[in-house]
Design an enzyme around this catalytic site. Structure first.
Site, PDB file in Angstrom:
ATOM      1  N   GLU A 240      -3.215  -0.719   5.260  1.00 31.09           N
ATOM      2  CA  GLU A 240      -1.774  -0.878   5.105  1.00 31.09           C
ATOM      3  C   GLU A 240      -1.183   0.272   4.300  1.00 31.09           C
ATOM      4  O   GLU A 240      -0.088   0.758   4.606  1.00 31.09           O
ATOM      5  CB  GLU A 240      -1.465  -2.235   4.461  1.00 31.09           C
ATOM      6  N   GLU A 241      -1.902   0.735   3.289  1.00 29.41           N
ATOM      7  CA  GLU A 241      -1.423   1.878   2.498  1.00 29.41           C
ATOM      8  C   GLU A 241      -1.269   3.122   3.364  1.00 29.41           C
ATOM      9  O   GLU A 241      -0.269   3.844   3.273  1.00 29.41           O
ATOM     10  CB  GLU A 241      -2.399   2.160   1.357  1.00 29.41           C
ATOM     11  N   ARG A 242      -2.256   3.372   4.221  1.00 31.86           N
ATOM     12  CA  ARG A 242      -2.217   4.585   5.039  1.00 31.86           C
ATOM     13  C   ARG A 242      -1.133   4.516   6.104  1.00 31.86           C
ATOM     14  O   ARG A 242      -0.470   5.522   6.396  1.00 31.86           O
ATOM     15  CB  ARG A 242      -3.604   4.829   5.633  1.00 31.86           C
TER      16      ARG A 242
END
Length: 383
Positions: A240-242
């Protein structure tokens, strides 16, 4: 991706919020080295923007991940990268594992107030001796009755100077590096926690800290999921961060090209607009095409993620491309601004210094390449 009216409403709300509550203050926050996270997050929480993809019972909107990525893209309207990055830490980096695997008690204590904007969170993974090498981290959480005793430090922690709590990855046992780690919620007002500010070449409006843990005692009920599963849970958070990083770069890239077109159309050299030179308008057309390709890749990955598919490869590709394209577009556009591009308050120079972090944070380019090669079956085995 098929965008609904609700997607458009969220994007419009974010754009209006940025125009009213963020951009008028960017210069002041950049000079100060941080923005007032509690104040800004509370206003976002009141609009429901900090819990778009999280369950309604904890104050979220209960929508799928694609709606959160529409917000991430709309935040590209910010005139600096630091504030969107800090928001992303709150919504897509320190809270996904808590929302999916935390106990109900833990979610009510930390997730719900973070969605409301009453608490600011951060994610504690990287250390001085191992940034992208997550398996090599040294911070230890030893069991002592019903508590963990934590010793170690974390580096490059976005929101670290203002955060109320940290989603900490620490070694909770001996054994294999991928099976001895756990995610633990650490309130940062706990005795034994100290912070030290880090000054960066960009992202100035986002505070960054080194966190130190000296015999920090937290209840074992602060464990997210099961003990020893922390490495796997953090890898899931990284997806999700990427994707947030890739989606968040899109409007910034478009705006750089838009601003450069406007400037080079007005600016004349040798009796003609700079834009009229074929090398300039052809290059900008190439860059626009690259941005649209990244947009397609990013939302293909988002759509697959929403449908429950493994997007490790696509997310790594999108993150890799976002970092490299941010550098390429900023460098090319800055050149066409000439000396103006080398001034500190120029919008392209702002993006130039802020965007460099995308190829480092959340896993460096080389880590993304390694993941892609592993999934392609081209990564050599270890000696």
């Amino acid at each position: 991706m098929k965008f609904t009216a609700e997607h458009e409403q969220i994007a419009d709300t974010v754009r209006k919020f940025v125009a009213k509550e963020i951009n008028p203050h960017i210069a002041q926050w950049e000079a100060a080295g941080q923005f007032p996270a509690h104040e800004v997050f509370k206003k976002m929480g009141d609009l429901g923007l900090l819990g778009i993809k999280y369950p309604v019972e904890y104050g979220g909107m209960g929508l799928d991940f694609s709606y959160a990525m529409v917000m991430a893209e709309a935040l590209g309207e910010c005139n600096a990268g630091g504030v969107p990055m800090a928001i992303g830490v709150q919504t897509d980096m320190c809270t996904p594992a808590l929302a999916r695997f935390g106990s109900d008690e833990l979610r009510r204590e930390f997730l719900a107030p973070s969605i409301a904007g009453d608490l600011v969170g951060c994610i504690g993974v990287s250390e001085v001796t191992g940034g992208s090498d997550v398996a090599a981290l040294k911070t230890v959480a030893e069991k002592d009755g019903d508590d963990y005793i934590i010793n170690g430090s974390k580096m490059w922690i976005t929101n670290g100077m203002q955060a109320d709590w940290c989603c900490l990855l620490a070694n909770t046992s001996e054994g294999q590096a991928h099976k001895n780690k756990s995610l633990i919620i650490v309130p940062l007002n706990t005795p034994g926690v100290t912070r030290q500010a880090i000054h960066k070449i960009g992202m100035h409006s986002s505070d960054t800290a080194q966190l130190f843990f000296d015999n920090v005692r937290v209840p074992r009920r602060h464990l997210i999921g099961q003990e020893g599963m922390g490495f796997m849970l953090q890898m899931l958070q990284f997806q999700e961060e990427r994707l947030y990083g890739a989606a968040g770069a899109l409007r910034t890239l478009d705006r750089m090209i838009d601003q450069t077109i406007d400037y080079t159309r007005q600016r004349k050299t040798f009796g003609r607009p700079i834009l009229d030179n074929q090398v300039v308008h052809f290059r900008l057309a190439e860059l626009r095409t690259e941005v649209e390709a990244l947009r397609s890749l990013t939302y293909r990955a988002v759509e697959s993620y929403v449908s429950g598919k493994d997007v490790t490869k696509l997310a790594s590709m999108a993150k890799l491309k976002a970092g490299r394209l941010s550098r390429e577009v900023a460098d090319a556009c800055l050149q066409y601004w000439g000396g103006m591009g080398f001034t500190a308050d120029n919008p392209i120079s702002q993006a130039y210094r802020d965007g460099r972090l995308i190829s480092i944070g959340g896993g460096a380019d080389e880590i993304m390449l390694g993941i892609i090669c592993k999934l392609e079956g081209t990564l050599p085995g270890k000696a």
